[in-house]
Design an enzyme around this catalytic site. Structure first.
Site, PDB file in Angstrom:
ATOM      1  N   ASP A  15      -2.694  10.164   4.036  1.00  0.00           N
ATOM      2  CA  ASP A  15      -3.936   9.663   4.040  1.00  0.00           C
ATOM      3  C   ASP A  15      -4.711  10.740   5.029  1.00  0.00           C
ATOM      4  OD1 ASP A  15      -6.425   8.609   4.339  1.00  0.00           O
ATOM      5  OD2 ASP A  15      -5.850   6.730   5.631  1.00  0.00           O
ATOM      6  N   ASP A  36     -11.972   7.145   3.724  1.00  0.00           N
ATOM      7  CA  ASP A  36     -11.118   6.881   4.584  1.00  0.00           C
ATOM      8  C   ASP A  36     -10.664   5.266   4.661  1.00  0.00           C
ATOM      9  OD1 ASP A  36      -8.848   7.246   6.093  1.00  0.00           O
ATOM     10  OD2 ASP A  36     -10.032   7.651   8.051  1.00  0.00           O
ATOM     11  N   ASP A  85       1.649   6.395   5.817  1.00  0.00           N
ATOM     12  CA  ASP A  85       0.449   5.240   5.201  1.00  0.00           C
ATOM     13  C   ASP A  85       1.226   4.573   3.974  1.00  0.00           C
ATOM     14  OD1 ASP A  85      -1.755   4.058   5.778  1.00  0.00           O
ATOM     15  OD2 ASP A  85      -3.036   5.454   4.504  1.00  0.00           O
ATOM     16  N   LYS A 136       0.887  -1.253  -0.042  1.00  0.00           N
ATOM     17  CA  LYS A 136       0.017   0.168   0.199  1.00  0.00           C
ATOM     18  C   LYS A 136       1.003   1.191   0.042  1.00  0.00           C
ATOM     19  CE  LYS A 136      -3.474   2.471   2.931  1.00  0.00           C
ATOM     20  NZ  LYS A 136      -4.078   2.643   4.219  1.00  0.00           N
ATOM     21  N   LYS A 191     -10.083  12.715   8.275  1.00  0.00           N
ATOM     22  CA  LYS A 191      -9.475  12.434   9.550  1.00  0.00           C
ATOM     23  C   LYS A 191      -9.698  13.463  10.607  1.00  0.00           C
ATOM     24  CE  LYS A 191      -6.717   8.601   8.263  1.00  0.00           C
ATOM     25  NZ  LYS A 191      -7.451   7.517   9.014  1.00  0.00           N
ATOM     26  N   GLU A 238      -9.405   3.754   2.031  1.00  0.00           N
ATOM     27  CA  GLU A 238      -8.634   4.010   0.805  1.00  0.00           C
ATOM     28  C   GLU A 238      -7.853   2.837   0.336  1.00  0.00           C
ATOM     29  OE1 GLU A 238      -7.483   5.378   3.198  1.00  0.00           O
ATOM     30  OE2 GLU A 238      -5.640   5.174   2.992  1.00  0.00           O
ATOM     31  N   ARG A 290      -7.981  -0.470   0.735  1.00  0.00           N
ATOM     32  CA  ARG A 290      -8.358  -1.599   0.090  1.00  0.00           C
ATOM     33  C   ARG A 290      -8.990  -1.355  -1.494  1.00  0.00           C
ATOM     34  NH1 ARG A 290     -13.041  -2.013   4.952  1.00  0.00           N
ATOM     35  NH2 ARG A 290     -11.057  -1.091   5.881  1.00  0.00           N
TER      36      ARG A 290
HETATM   37  N1  BES Z   1      -4.115   4.200   7.056  1.00  0.00           N
HETATM   38  C1  BES Z   1      -5.289   3.988   7.832  1.00  0.00           C
HETATM   39  C2  BES Z   1      -5.316   3.123   9.012  1.00  0.00           C
HETATM   40  C3  BES Z   1      -4.470   3.566  10.317  1.00  0.00           C
HETATM   41  C4  BES Z   1      -5.091   4.268  11.049  1.00  0.00           C
HETATM   42  C5  BES Z   1      -3.323   2.968  10.442  1.00  0.00           C
HETATM   43  C6  BES Z   1      -4.486   4.556  12.150  1.00  0.00           C
HETATM   44  C7  BES Z   1      -2.464   3.480  11.369  1.00  0.00           C
HETATM   45  C8  BES Z   1      -3.190   4.314  12.397  1.00  0.00           C
HETATM   46  C9  BES Z   1      -6.606   3.594   6.718  1.00  0.00           C
HETATM   47  O1  BES Z   1      -6.676   4.123   5.546  1.00  0.00           O
HETATM   48  C10 BES Z   1      -7.926   3.767   7.455  1.00  0.00           C
HETATM   49  O2  BES Z   1      -8.041   5.129   7.577  1.00  0.00           O
HETATM   50  N2  BES Z   1      -8.321   3.155   7.770  1.00  0.00           N
HETATM   51  C11 BES Z   1      -9.972   3.281   8.612  1.00  0.00           C
HETATM   52  C12 BES Z   1     -10.901   2.409   8.167  1.00  0.00           C
HETATM   53  C13 BES Z   1     -12.328   2.489   8.593  1.00  0.00           C
HETATM   54  C14 BES Z   1     -12.730   3.760   7.773  1.00  0.00           C
HETATM   55  C15 BES Z   1     -13.060   1.232   8.036  1.00  0.00           C
HETATM   56  C16 BES Z   1      -9.764   2.973  10.023  1.00  0.00           C
HETATM   57  O3  BES Z   1      -9.247   2.125  10.447  1.00  0.00           O
HETATM   58  O4  BES Z   1     -10.296   3.921  10.782  1.00  0.00           O
HETATM   59 ZN    ZN Z   2      -4.728   4.821   4.806  1.00  0.00          ZN
HETATM   60 MN    MN Z   3      -7.607   5.869   5.506  1.00  0.00          MN
END
Ligand code: BES
Ligand code: ZN
Ligand code: MN
Length: 496
Positions: free
Chosen positions: A270, A347, A288, A265, A277, A349, A351
């Protein structure tokens, strides 16, 4: 830093500093005993006097000890002998390097790798010694205008018993290669998003390809659009920085042998997109792209070791930004696989870019595919910074990766991918939504989404959201899971 191995007699080794371990309650390791004997009991006397007790991580630096060729002796605490294991070994090497860095030695001999460790051979102790030493030496001040003075230390030798010299020198080369891969991953992870853009990642891949005779192909927006990578481009829609799709190929084996495909990835920042966020710690979203960085790091290590394998690295790289052109919650796009996706949360993203890369991976008729992603905050909640989350559609592959992590000191822990979880991904309007309706099992439902795009091949997913970087005062990229990935490749190449 120059690393080497050598079989030596501790008191005769000519160097600026010789490092030896002491267990708690002042029991000397064998090399420390040899030093003590040559020095007429000097070391044991100091310990009895209470100058050091051998607690884990404690150090004592002696100058001009009698009967010893080295200019200095550094004693390092190994902790309780009964509890001496992988972690204590790593901490002892780190403590030694910290003390050496602060002192004036230019070269040092470490005898810590000669101390027996349950279940670990000399090769393992040397390989991990290099990694622990390299970790302790890593600096990330390349963007500061006033850099700290570089430490005077420039050469570290790991001493080994005479019969182990050959195995140790092969392990040393592996350790150095893995360390170089980790350093590349760390460097890219720490680099901020205004400098580490998708274009920059592609340039780094091309540079790597030039130094190590790999093939590198970079697809731009127009190519991706033509191919139909609608999910990836939906993430890129709000960004000014153009997206890139990087294909890096290392051919170490016969052309007909099926490759291992690593997918990383590469979200260079992000922000969450329209599903923005919260502000706190948002700077950390520069990390990220750590999955992408680990793919480049693992390929660098594999190429440096000339592993007899074919490996393909795939990196979908983009920013995730809000803006007038950005994808809206509710938008429906068509992925490269043909499946339509309802983007309920912009968010989620990772996947979206990975699913198109996983479809693309099918072109290589892979032996197996491993994707690596900072995919879910839920994984940080579940496993913290200790283990990466592992999910797979094949138990043999999962077992190989778990074992590699265990051997590399870079562990992963498996979570289930049962069909029951697939039922949580239902959309009223498209083939699949990009999030489930609930926060339950977030790491697993993220992997379930990816599983819909994995086609026929054996596949595993590593969620490295908790392990790729440290937060807080010691903030910084860790270089994980490069050790896990390289051990996995070493195992497959029969080099362990
Ligand atoms: N890059 C983030 C995941 C992340 C969050 C990594 C905090 C490290 C620390 C990812 O893209 C994301 O935002 N995931 C969301 C998914 C949700 C919207 C289903 C998450 O984990 O909140
Ligand atoms: Zn992310
Ligand atoms: Mn995200």
């Amino acid at each position: 830093m120059e690393f080497s191995t050598k079989s030596i007699t501790p008191d005769k080794a000519k160097c600026d500093c010789i490092v030896a371990g002491v267990f708690e309650s002042r029991r000397l390791s064998a090399p420390a005993q040899a030093l003590d004997k040559a020095a007429g009991g000097h070391l044991a006397r100091l310990l009895r006097r209470g100058d050091m007790d051998g607690k884990r991580g404690a150090t004592l630096l002696l100058h001009g000890a009698p009967g010893i060729a080295a200019a200095r002796v550094l004693l390092v605490g190994l902790g309780k002998e009964a509890a001496y294991g992988d972690k204590a070994n790593r901490e002892a090497v780190a403590a030694a390097l910290r003390a050496l860095k602060a002192g004036g030695s230019r070269d040092a001999v470490l005898t810590l790798g000669e101390v027996p460790l349950p279940g670990r051979d000399a090769a393992w102790r040397v390989r991990q010694g290099v990694l622990a030493a390299n970790d302790a030496l890593y600096r990330s001040d390349f963007l500061k205008s006033q850099r700290e003075d570089a430490p005077s230390l420039s050469a570290v030798t790991f001493s080994v018993a005479a019969g182990e010299a050959r195995a140790a020198s092969a392990a040393l080369a592996q350790g150095v290669a893995i360390a170089a891969g980790m350093d590349l991953a760390r460097e890219l992870g720490n680099l901020p998003a205004n400098l580490c853009t998708p274009t920059y990642l592609a340039q780094q891949a091309q540079k790597l390809a030039r130094t190590h005779r790999m093939k590198c192909q970079v697809l731009d927006h127009a190519r991706m659009a033509k191919l139909g990578m609608g999910a990836l481009l939906a993430v890129a829609a709000g960004a000014r920085q153009p997206p890139r799709f990087i294909v890096l190929q290392y051919a170490g084996d016969k052309a007909k042998r099926k490759p291992v495909v690593l997918v990383g990835k590469g979200v260079t920042f992000d922000s969450g997109g329209i599903s923005l966020k919260p502000g706190a710690e948002m700077d950390e979203m520069k990390y990220d792209m750590s999955g992408a960085a680990s793919v480049l790091g693992a390929l660098r290590a594999a190429a440096q070791m000339r592993l007899p394998l074919n490996i393909v690295g795939l990196i979908p790289a983009t920013e995730n930004m809000p803006g007038g052109g950005a994808t809206r919650p509710g938008d429906i796009v068509t992925s490269l696989s043909g499946q339509t996706i309802e983007i309920l949360n912009t968010d989620a993203e990772g996947r979206l870019i990975l699913c198109d890369a996983l479809t693309y991976a099918g072109r290589f008729e892979p032996d197996c595919v491993v994707d690596i992603a900072t995919q879910t905050g839920a994984c940080v909640i579940a496993l913290g910074a200790v283990a990466s989350g592992l999910m797979a559609n094949d138990e043999t592959l999962a077992g190989e990766l778990l074992a590699a992590g265990q051997a590399a000191g870079d562990r992963a822990w498996q979570l289930p991918l049962w069909d029951d979880y697939q039922e949580m991904l239902k959309s009223n309007f498209a083939d699949i939504p990009n999030i489930s309706g609930s926060r339950a099992a977030g790491t697993i439902t993220g992997a379930c989404f990816l599983a819909r795009f994995t086609g026929q091949y054996r596949w595993a997913h590593l969620d490295i959201a908790g392990t790729a970087w440290r937060s807080g005062k010691e903030k910084g990229s860790t270089g994980r899971p490069v050790p896990l990935l390289t051990h996995f490749l070493l195992q497959r190449a029969g080099k362990l």
